[in-house]
Each structure stands twice: as structure tokens, then as C-alpha cells.
Enzyme design. Structure first.
Site, PDB file in Angstrom:
ATOM      1  N   ARG A  53      28.163  88.599  50.484  1.00 36.06           N
ATOM      2  CA  ARG A  53      28.670  87.521  49.641  1.00 36.06           C
ATOM      3  C   ARG A  53      29.087  88.017  48.268  1.00 36.06           C
ATOM      4  O   ARG A  53      29.561  87.237  47.456  1.00 36.06           O
ATOM      5  CB  ARG A  53      27.574  86.477  49.454  1.00 36.06           C
ATOM      6  CG  ARG A  53      27.689  85.247  50.368  1.00 36.06           C
ATOM      7  CD  ARG A  53      26.465  84.424  50.102  1.00 36.06           C
ATOM      8  NE  ARG A  53      26.508  83.039  50.349  1.00 36.06           N
ATOM      9  CZ  ARG A  53      26.046  82.440  51.458  1.00 36.06           C
ATOM     10  NH1 ARG A  53      25.649  83.151  52.484  1.00 36.06           N
ATOM     11  NH2 ARG A  53      26.015  81.143  51.539  1.00 36.06           N
TER      12      ARG A  53
ATOM     13  N   ARG B  60      25.766  67.429  58.322  1.00 39.10           N
ATOM     14  CA  ARG B  60      25.269  68.274  59.413  1.00 39.10           C
ATOM     15  C   ARG B  60      23.746  68.271  59.535  1.00 39.10           C
ATOM     16  O   ARG B  60      23.020  68.107  58.567  1.00 39.10           O
ATOM     17  CB  ARG B  60      25.817  69.691  59.299  1.00 39.10           C
ATOM     18  CG  ARG B  60      25.348  70.463  58.111  1.00 39.10           C
ATOM     19  CD  ARG B  60      26.131  71.768  58.001  1.00 39.10           C
ATOM     20  NE  ARG B  60      25.613  72.584  56.926  1.00 39.10           N
ATOM     21  CZ  ARG B  60      26.087  73.770  56.585  1.00 39.10           C
ATOM     22  NH1 ARG B  60      27.116  74.290  57.235  1.00 39.10           N
ATOM     23  NH2 ARG B  60      25.544  74.453  55.592  1.00 39.10           N
TER      24      ARG B  60
ATOM     25  N   ARG C 227      27.620  75.827  45.453  1.00 41.62           N
ATOM     26  CA  ARG C 227      27.805  76.844  46.499  1.00 41.62           C
ATOM     27  C   ARG C 227      29.283  77.210  46.647  1.00 41.62           C
ATOM     28  O   ARG C 227      29.631  78.370  46.849  1.00 41.62           O
ATOM     29  CB  ARG C 227      27.205  76.343  47.819  1.00 41.62           C
ATOM     30  CG  ARG C 227      25.664  76.323  47.757  1.00 41.62           C
ATOM     31  CD  ARG C 227      25.037  75.422  48.811  1.00 41.62           C
ATOM     32  NE  ARG C 227      25.287  75.864  50.157  1.00 41.62           N
ATOM     33  CZ  ARG C 227      25.112  75.094  51.239  1.00 41.62           C
ATOM     34  NH1 ARG C 227      24.689  73.855  51.101  1.00 41.62           N
ATOM     35  NH2 ARG C 227      25.354  75.571  52.426  1.00 41.62           N
TER      36      ARG C 227
HETATM   37  P1  AMP Z   1      23.836  79.807  53.941  1.00 44.86           P
HETATM   38  O1  AMP Z   1      22.893  79.375  55.000  1.00 44.86           O
HETATM   39  O2  AMP Z   1      24.601  81.039  54.316  1.00 44.86           O
HETATM   40  O3  AMP Z   1      24.727  78.711  53.446  1.00 44.86           O
HETATM   41  O4  AMP Z   1      22.936  80.231  52.691  1.00 44.86           O
HETATM   42  C1  AMP Z   1      22.094  79.306  52.040  1.00 44.86           C
HETATM   43  C2  AMP Z   1      21.681  79.838  50.689  1.00 44.86           C
HETATM   44  O5  AMP Z   1      20.921  81.050  50.848  1.00 44.86           O
HETATM   45  C3  AMP Z   1      22.828  80.212  49.759  1.00 44.86           C
HETATM   46  O6  AMP Z   1      23.323  79.102  49.036  1.00 44.86           O
HETATM   47  C4  AMP Z   1      22.159  81.254  48.862  1.00 44.86           C
HETATM   48  O7  AMP Z   1      21.313  80.642  47.912  1.00 44.86           O
HETATM   49  C5  AMP Z   1      21.274  81.997  49.852  1.00 44.86           C
HETATM   50  N1  AMP Z   1      21.976  83.125  50.507  1.00 44.86           N
HETATM   51  C6  AMP Z   1      22.273  83.248  51.831  1.00 44.86           C
HETATM   52  N2  AMP Z   1      22.907  84.393  52.086  1.00 44.86           N
HETATM   53  C7  AMP Z   1      23.040  85.022  50.888  1.00 44.86           C
HETATM   54  C8  AMP Z   1      23.626  86.242  50.466  1.00 44.86           C
HETATM   55  N3  AMP Z   1      24.234  87.064  51.357  1.00 44.86           N
HETATM   56  N4  AMP Z   1      23.559  86.564  49.162  1.00 44.86           N
HETATM   57  C9  AMP Z   1      22.944  85.779  48.262  1.00 44.86           C
HETATM   58  N5  AMP Z   1      22.395  84.597  48.575  1.00 44.86           N
HETATM   59  C10 AMP Z   1      22.421  84.221  49.878  1.00 44.86           C
END
Ligand code: AMP
Length: 222
Positions: A88, A127, A172
Site C-alpha cells: 500500500r 457489506r 481510507r
Molecule cells: P483492508 O482490509 O485491506 O481494507 O485493510 C483494513 C485496514 O487495515 C486499513 O484501513 C489499514 O488500517 C490496515 N491495513 C491493511 N493492510 C495494510 C497495509 N498493507 N499497510 C498499512 N495498513 C494496512
């Protein structure tokens, strides 16, 4: 075969990753899922990540790259990986190169799911998933066929993510625009980026991804 699914929150990365797992026996490596599991288990990583995630900001590069390294170590060498929600940031993209190289792997494809931002808040806030098997559903677009019963495992409990609310989604999305979208040129320069219309119906998106990865993944399976 190792691929990255790239796209803003709500683009459908998790859903499409699950379908690749089902079709090709690849492994979904979702840092979001790993972090949520750590929060639930109350591990030191989870304790550090919880508030950051609730705000919709990014957890530190070192933490997420370490999680990915551990997961890769636990995989059989021949099994393909789908990176979902990682990398990310530019620092994570660099870390991933090192992690893969150290394990005799390389990145084959980056698939970008292109979506209209206006649709994302709707997609995300509606969702929910089966608490037992993790199958994804949506209030408007995909309810369980039998109300209250998971189509896949028959479970009756469902859950929603605490960060799937309109306010956090905006943070996000801002994080995605500022830190994640800028890593695309790194992969474009290598000629490994494929773009897919993430606004198309789910099955059409899957078909397009199959066209991009399918033949090669099937050949690897023999
Ligand atoms: P996601 O399920 O991919 O939407 O991730 C949910 C949350 O987890 C994000 O909003 C971040 O706070 C954290 N997160 C997940 N993957 C990452 C990553 N690769 N780098 C930094 N934070 C992450």
C-alpha cells in the site's frame, strides 16, 4: 504465480481473491485480514494496529511487511500468492520485492481494479461477511439466498467491519490516493500491470481476471 490485486477499498479485491483461491488453489494474503485477526487475538501487533485501523489510516510498513514475510514462509514453494491490500506504500512495494526474491519467487502480474469513487462508499457500508467461513455479502447486491443462512457453509452468524462506515471510508480513500495509487508506476515500468473494470458485474470481473491469470495458473497446476 504471484499477483497483486490493487485498487481502493471496496474495489472488490477480497471477493476476487477468494475466487482465485477457489479456482486455482492459490493463497490469499490479505494484510487487512491478518491485522483484524491480530486485533481479535489481542497480540502486540493487534494492540498497536487497532486504533490506526479504526481511523482508516495505514499501519506501519514494518508491521505489515513482517506479517507478509511470515505468511510466505508458511506456504509451500509451488503455491501461488495473491496479495490483497498489500503493498500500500512505496516502502511496502520495495519490501515485497525483497521478500519475494529471498524466497525464490517473483511478481508476475499486478491487476488494478478500476472503480468509480462515488460507488465505493455505498459498496463498503453495505457489506458483511459470514462469521464462520468469511464469505462476503452485501445489503443491496448480494444477500444470502436463504435469509440469515450462509450460502457456502450454512452458518447463521454474520459480521460487519467496524471501519466500514462512511466517515472512515473517506480517510481510507484519501490514504489510497495519497500513498497507494502512486506505486502503480513502479509496476507499469516493469510492464506487469493489467487494468480491469471493477464497476462491471462481479462475474464479468472474475472472467476478465481469469483471462489475465487463468491459463498460466492452470498450467502451473498441471
Ligand atoms: P483492508 O482490509 O485491506 O481494507 O485493510 C483494513 C485496514 O487495515 C486499513 O484501513 C489499514 O488500517 C490496515 N491495513 C491493511 N493492510 C495494510 C497495509 N498493507 N499497510 C498499512 N495498513 C494496512
Amino acid at each position: 504465480m504471484n499477483i497483486i490485486l490493487l485498487g481502493p477499498p471496496g474495489a472488490g479485491k477480497g471477493t476476487q481473491a477468494q475466487r482465485l483461491v477457489e479456482r486455482h488453489g492459490m493463497r490469499q494474503l490479505s494484510t487487512g485480514d491478518m491485522l483484524r485477526a491480530a486485533v481479535k487475538a489481542g497480540t502486540p501487533v493487534g494492540l498497536r494496529a487497532k486504533a490506526v485501523m479504526e481511523r482508516g489510516e495505514l499501519v506501519s510498513d514494518a508491521i505489515v511487511s513482517a506479517l507478509i514475510g511470515e505468511e510466505l514462509d508458511a506456504m509451500p514453494p509451488g503455491q501461488g500468492a495473491i496479495f490483497d491490500g498489500y503493498p500500500r506504500t512505496a516502502a511496502q512495494a520495495e519490501a515485497l520485492d525483497v521478500l519475494l526474491e529471498g524466497r525464490g519467487r517473483h511478481l508476475d502480474r499486478v491487476i488494478e481494479l478500476e472503480v468509480d469513487e462515488d460507488a465505493l462508499v455505498d459498496r463498503i457500508t453495505g457489506r458483511f461477511t459470514c462469521a464462520t467461513c468469511g464469505k462476503g455479502y452485501h445489503d443491496k447486491f448480494e444477500q444470502p439466498k436463504l435469509p440469515g443462512t450462509c450460502d457456502r457453509c450454512g452458518g447463521h452468524e454474520f459480521k460487519r467491519r467496524p471501519d466500514d462506515n462512511a466517515e472512515t471510508v473517506r480517510t481510507r480513500l484519501a490514504e489510497y490516493r495519497a500513498k497507494t495509487a502512486p506505486i502503480l508506476p513502479i509496476y507499469e515500468a516493469r510492464g506487469i500491470v493489467w487494468r480491469v473494470d471493477g464497476m462491471a458485474p462481479l462475474d464479468a470481473v472474475t472472467a476478465e481476471i481469469e483471462r489475465i491469470v487463468g491459463d498460466e495458473a492452470a498450467a502451473e497446476r498441471g
